[in-house]
Design a protein around this motif. Structure first.
Motif, PDB file in Angstrom:
ATOM      1  N   ALA A   1      -2.137  15.234   1.370  1.00  0.00           N
ATOM      2  CA  ALA A   1      -2.290  16.639   0.999  1.00  0.00           C
ATOM      3  C   ALA A   1      -2.310  17.530   2.241  1.00  0.00           C
ATOM      4  O   ALA A   1      -1.716  18.621   2.251  1.00  0.00           O
ATOM      5  CB  ALA A   1      -3.569  16.826   0.186  1.00  0.00           C
ATOM      6  N   ALA A   2      -2.981  17.070   3.302  1.00  0.00           N
ATOM      7  CA  ALA A   2      -3.043  17.858   4.531  1.00  0.00           C
ATOM      8  C   ALA A   2      -1.669  17.973   5.177  1.00  0.00           C
ATOM      9  O   ALA A   2      -1.294  19.030   5.694  1.00  0.00           O
ATOM     10  CB  ALA A   2      -4.034  17.224   5.503  1.00  0.00           C
ATOM     11  N   LEU A   3      -0.901  16.894   5.143  1.00  0.00           N
ATOM     12  CA  LEU A   3       0.454  16.928   5.701  1.00  0.00           C
ATOM     13  C   LEU A   3       1.334  17.896   4.917  1.00  0.00           C
ATOM     14  O   LEU A   3       2.102  18.670   5.494  1.00  0.00           O
ATOM     15  CB  LEU A   3       1.064  15.527   5.688  1.00  0.00           C
ATOM     16  CG  LEU A   3       0.545  14.555   6.744  1.00  0.00           C
ATOM     17  CD1 LEU A   3       1.016  13.143   6.443  1.00  0.00           C
ATOM     18  CD2 LEU A   3       0.995  14.979   8.131  1.00  0.00           C
ATOM     19  N   GLU A   4       1.229  17.835   3.593  1.00  0.00           N
ATOM     20  CA  GLU A   4       2.033  18.738   2.756  1.00  0.00           C
ATOM     21  C   GLU A   4       1.659  20.196   3.023  1.00  0.00           C
ATOM     22  O   GLU A   4       2.531  21.063   3.096  1.00  0.00           O
ATOM     23  CB  GLU A   4       1.808  18.410   1.275  1.00  0.00           C
ATOM     24  CG  GLU A   4       2.469  17.134   0.796  1.00  0.00           C
ATOM     25  CD  GLU A   4       3.962  17.308   0.535  1.00  0.00           C
ATOM     26  OE1 GLU A   4       4.479  18.424   0.721  1.00  0.00           O
ATOM     27  OE2 GLU A   4       4.608  16.321   0.157  1.00  0.00           O
ATOM     28  N   GLU A   5       0.380  20.461   3.176  1.00  0.00           N
ATOM     29  CA  GLU A   5      -0.078  21.829   3.364  1.00  0.00           C
ATOM     30  C   GLU A   5       0.398  22.429   4.680  1.00  0.00           C
ATOM     31  O   GLU A   5       0.711  23.617   4.760  1.00  0.00           O
ATOM     32  CB  GLU A   5      -1.609  21.881   3.301  1.00  0.00           C
ATOM     33  CG  GLU A   5      -2.186  23.286   3.368  1.00  0.00           C
ATOM     34  CD  GLU A   5      -3.700  23.293   3.239  1.00  0.00           C
ATOM     35  OE1 GLU A   5      -4.301  24.358   3.457  1.00  0.00           O
ATOM     36  OE2 GLU A   5      -4.274  22.228   2.923  1.00  0.00           O
TER      37      GLU A   5
ATOM     38  N   GLY B   1      -7.763   4.631  -0.726  1.00  0.00           N
ATOM     39  CA  GLY B   1      -6.770   5.409  -1.449  1.00  0.00           C
ATOM     40  C   GLY B   1      -7.057   6.898  -1.405  1.00  0.00           C
ATOM     41  O   GLY B   1      -6.145   7.718  -1.254  1.00  0.00           O
ATOM     42  N   ALA B   2      -8.332   7.259  -1.516  1.00  0.00           N
ATOM     43  CA  ALA B   2      -8.705   8.674  -1.470  1.00  0.00           C
ATOM     44  C   ALA B   2      -8.412   9.274  -0.105  1.00  0.00           C
ATOM     45  O   ALA B   2      -7.943  10.419   0.000  1.00  0.00           O
ATOM     46  CB  ALA B   2     -10.183   8.829  -1.811  1.00  0.00           C
ATOM     47  N   ARG B   3      -8.653   8.516   0.958  1.00  0.00           N
ATOM     48  CA  ARG B   3      -8.375   9.022   2.299  1.00  0.00           C
ATOM     49  C   ARG B   3      -6.871   9.159   2.530  1.00  0.00           C
ATOM     50  O   ARG B   3      -6.418  10.116   3.173  1.00  0.00           O
ATOM     51  CB  ARG B   3      -9.017   8.105   3.350  1.00  0.00           C
ATOM     52  CG  ARG B   3     -10.544   8.209   3.368  1.00  0.00           C
ATOM     53  CD  ARG B   3     -11.152   7.401   4.496  1.00  0.00           C
ATOM     54  NE  ARG B   3     -12.611   7.582   4.541  1.00  0.00           N
ATOM     55  CZ  ARG B   3     -13.226   8.560   5.176  1.00  0.00           C
ATOM     56  NH1 ARG B   3     -12.506   9.468   5.832  1.00  0.00           N
ATOM     57  NH2 ARG B   3     -14.546   8.650   5.181  1.00  0.00           N
ATOM     58  N   LEU B   4      -6.094   8.230   2.021  1.00  0.00           N
ATOM     59  CA  LEU B   4      -4.641   8.367   2.101  1.00  0.00           C
ATOM     60  C   LEU B   4      -4.172   9.619   1.379  1.00  0.00           C
ATOM     61  O   LEU B   4      -3.308  10.352   1.868  1.00  0.00           O
ATOM     62  CB  LEU B   4      -3.964   7.129   1.512  1.00  0.00           C
ATOM     63  CG  LEU B   4      -3.898   5.884   2.376  1.00  0.00           C
ATOM     64  CD1 LEU B   4      -3.328   4.714   1.579  1.00  0.00           C
ATOM     65  CD2 LEU B   4      -3.052   6.123   3.622  1.00  0.00           C
ATOM     66  N   GLU B   5      -4.745   9.877   0.215  1.00  0.00           N
ATOM     67  CA  GLU B   5      -4.373  11.066  -0.551  1.00  0.00           C
ATOM     68  C   GLU B   5      -4.766  12.339   0.195  1.00  0.00           C
ATOM     69  O   GLU B   5      -4.008  13.328   0.203  1.00  0.00           O
ATOM     70  CB  GLU B   5      -5.040  11.025  -1.920  1.00  0.00           C
ATOM     71  CG  GLU B   5      -4.873  12.288  -2.767  1.00  0.00           C
ATOM     72  CD  GLU B   5      -3.428  12.645  -3.045  1.00  0.00           C
ATOM     73  OE1 GLU B   5      -3.159  13.844  -3.314  1.00  0.00           O
ATOM     74  OE2 GLU B   5      -2.560  11.753  -2.991  1.00  0.00           O
ATOM     75  N   ASN B   6      -5.927  12.339   0.832  1.00  0.00           N
ATOM     76  CA  ASN B   6      -6.346  13.511   1.605  1.00  0.00           C
ATOM     77  C   ASN B   6      -5.390  13.778   2.761  1.00  0.00           C
ATOM     78  O   ASN B   6      -5.043  14.934   3.050  1.00  0.00           O
ATOM     79  CB  ASN B   6      -7.764  13.308   2.146  1.00  0.00           C
ATOM     80  CG  ASN B   6      -8.811  13.352   1.047  1.00  0.00           C
ATOM     81  OD1 ASN B   6      -8.575  13.892  -0.039  1.00  0.00           O
ATOM     82  ND2 ASN B   6      -9.971  12.778   1.313  1.00  0.00           N
ATOM     83  N   MET B   7      -4.949  12.700   3.427  1.00  0.00           N
ATOM     84  CA  MET B   7      -4.012  12.866   4.534  1.00  0.00           C
ATOM     85  C   MET B   7      -2.664  13.372   4.029  1.00  0.00           C
ATOM     86  O   MET B   7      -2.023  14.223   4.655  1.00  0.00           O
ATOM     87  CB  MET B   7      -3.862  11.546   5.295  1.00  0.00           C
ATOM     88  CG  MET B   7      -5.081  11.205   6.149  1.00  0.00           C
ATOM     89  SD  MET B   7      -4.860   9.731   7.184  1.00  0.00           S
ATOM     90  CE  MET B   7      -5.240   8.436   6.001  1.00  0.00           C
TER      91      MET B   7
ATOM     92  N   GLN C   1      -1.925  -3.670  -3.632  1.00  0.00           N
ATOM     93  CA  GLN C   1      -1.424  -3.099  -2.383  1.00  0.00           C
ATOM     94  C   GLN C   1      -0.773  -1.749  -2.662  1.00  0.00           C
ATOM     95  O   GLN C   1       0.039  -1.616  -3.575  1.00  0.00           O
ATOM     96  CB  GLN C   1      -0.404  -4.000  -1.690  1.00  0.00           C
ATOM     97  CG  GLN C   1       0.156  -3.365  -0.420  1.00  0.00           C
ATOM     98  CD  GLN C   1       1.018  -4.285   0.401  1.00  0.00           C
ATOM     99  OE1 GLN C   1       0.841  -4.401   1.608  1.00  0.00           O
ATOM    100  NE2 GLN C   1       1.971  -4.938  -0.228  1.00  0.00           N
ATOM    101  N   MET C   2      -1.158  -0.754  -1.886  1.00  0.00           N
ATOM    102  CA  MET C   2      -0.557   0.576  -1.981  1.00  0.00           C
ATOM    103  C   MET C   2       0.127   0.888  -0.666  1.00  0.00           C
ATOM    104  O   MET C   2      -0.302   0.431   0.404  1.00  0.00           O
ATOM    105  CB  MET C   2      -1.621   1.631  -2.286  1.00  0.00           C
ATOM    106  CG  MET C   2      -2.696   1.754  -1.231  1.00  0.00           C
ATOM    107  SD  MET C   2      -4.061   2.842  -1.712  1.00  0.00           S
ATOM    108  CE  MET C   2      -4.982   1.728  -2.784  1.00  0.00           C
ATOM    109  N   MET C   3       1.229   1.658  -0.746  1.00  0.00           N
ATOM    110  CA  MET C   3       1.966   1.983   0.466  1.00  0.00           C
ATOM    111  C   MET C   3       2.474   3.412   0.379  1.00  0.00           C
ATOM    112  O   MET C   3       2.903   3.870  -0.687  1.00  0.00           O
ATOM    113  CB  MET C   3       3.141   1.029   0.674  1.00  0.00           C
ATOM    114  CG  MET C   3       3.952   1.311   1.930  1.00  0.00           C
ATOM    115  SD  MET C   3       5.214   0.052   2.264  1.00  0.00           S
ATOM    116  CE  MET C   3       6.296   0.298   0.852  1.00  0.00           C
TER     117      MET C   3
ATOM    118  N   GLN D   1       7.026  12.580   1.689  1.00  0.00           N
ATOM    119  CA  GLN D   1       6.415  11.260   1.530  1.00  0.00           C
ATOM    120  C   GLN D   1       6.697  10.720   0.145  1.00  0.00           C
ATOM    121  O   GLN D   1       6.955  11.469  -0.793  1.00  0.00           O
ATOM    122  CB  GLN D   1       4.915  11.321   1.782  1.00  0.00           C
ATOM    123  CG  GLN D   1       4.117  12.110   0.763  1.00  0.00           C
ATOM    124  CD  GLN D   1       3.768  11.335  -0.488  1.00  0.00           C
ATOM    125  OE1 GLN D   1       3.518  10.132  -0.427  1.00  0.00           O
ATOM    126  NE2 GLN D   1       3.739  12.015  -1.627  1.00  0.00           N
ATOM    127  N   THR D   2       6.651   9.392   0.024  1.00  0.00           N
ATOM    128  CA  THR D   2       6.767   8.710  -1.260  1.00  0.00           C
ATOM    129  C   THR D   2       5.727   7.598  -1.288  1.00  0.00           C
ATOM    130  O   THR D   2       5.565   6.877  -0.295  1.00  0.00           O
ATOM    131  CB  THR D   2       8.174   8.119  -1.464  1.00  0.00           C
ATOM    132  OG1 THR D   2       9.135   9.160  -1.437  1.00  0.00           O
ATOM    133  CG2 THR D   2       8.268   7.400  -2.804  1.00  0.00           C
TER     134      THR D   2
END
Length: 247
Positions: A106-110, A98-104, A134-136, A120-121
């Motif tokens: 944030a990088a995409l948004e930046e 989950g943390a790696r998904l969040e990092n990706m 399950q997270m998506m 993204q949603t």
């Protein structure tokens, strides 16, 4: 957790005091709900709701308003992770995923001005298993080439390397992705009294007479009134036999 807390209170306090927190909490929540329903206090869940019908259209890279519905293509990338461990969301490794998904994210948004990323949603599949594990994340790009460039970037490659290092020690973790490359004229969307989400959550500015605004357009007029119209296949009059406000 609430039951455990109540048991601890019952063990440590006289019974009347131990029973007091639960009805107090319920009363406070009920009172807040009644006040919001009556309009006496702010209903924060409706803060970003846009009334009426609207649709999201993808602007050009320079912020130009599209001249036709569904004028530009779009790529949808679905990233998901799930744990089959008895501990569910507390299972080893899932928090790191989950943390790696969040990092990706944030990088995409930046870098969205240069990487073709639109928005993204994130969802949690709470009902597929009793642990809700399950997270998506739905990611929208301008093209499949932009999605592939992200996948081969350093952040995603680092996450991919980590995943291969832990697959044998974490067999309870699963990951997946789905990618859909949709050409122009083959996608549409409609939102009614909705908050901006999905493709409607794009924060890509478009140029208008008054300056810049979000790429959300009134879907109650002209060709944007109907599904075929939003696909760019009709003038929006194809569903008039179904009523004055067709979806």
């Amino acid at each position: 957790m609430g039951a455990v807390a109540q048991c601890l209170l019952a063990a440590c306090l006289p019974l009347p005091y131990a029973l007091l927190p639960a009805p107090t909490l319920l009363l406070c929540r009920l009172l807040k709900t009644l006040l919001m329903t009556a309009g006496l206090v702010k209903h924060d869940l409706a803060d970003d709701v846009i009334p009426g019908k609207f649709t999201a259209q993808i602007p050009g890279p320079d912020g130009a308003v599209p001249t036709l519905p569904s004028q530009n293509g779009v790529c949808l990338l679905m990233l998901a992770a799930r744990s089959s461990h008895p501990l569910g969301t507390f299972s080893p490794g899932l928090r790191t995923v989950g943390a790696r998904l969040e990092n990706m994210r944030a990088a995409l948004e930046e870098g969205k001005d240069n990487n073709g990323f639109l928005c993204q949603t994130t969802f949690l599949a709470a009902n597929e298993t009793y642990t809700g594990s399950q997270m998506m994340m739905l990611c929208y790009f301008r093209s499949a080439a932009d999605a592939h460039a992200f996948a081969h970037g350093p952040l995603h490659r680092e996450a991919w390397t980590w995943w291969y290092q832990i697959t044998k020690s974490h067999p309870h973790l699963s990951i997946r992705h789905e990618l859909y490359d949709v050409p122009p004229g083959n996608w549409e969307n409609i939102f009614v009294n909705s908050h901006p989400t999905g493709l409607g959550g794009m924060n890509m500015p478009v140029r208008c007479k008054g300056g810049w605004t979000r790429p959300l357009f009134d879907a109650s007029k002209l060709s944007l009134r109907t599904t075929k119209g939003r696909l760019g296949h009709s003038d929006g009059t194809d569903n008039e036999k179904y009523g004055p406000e067709p979806y």
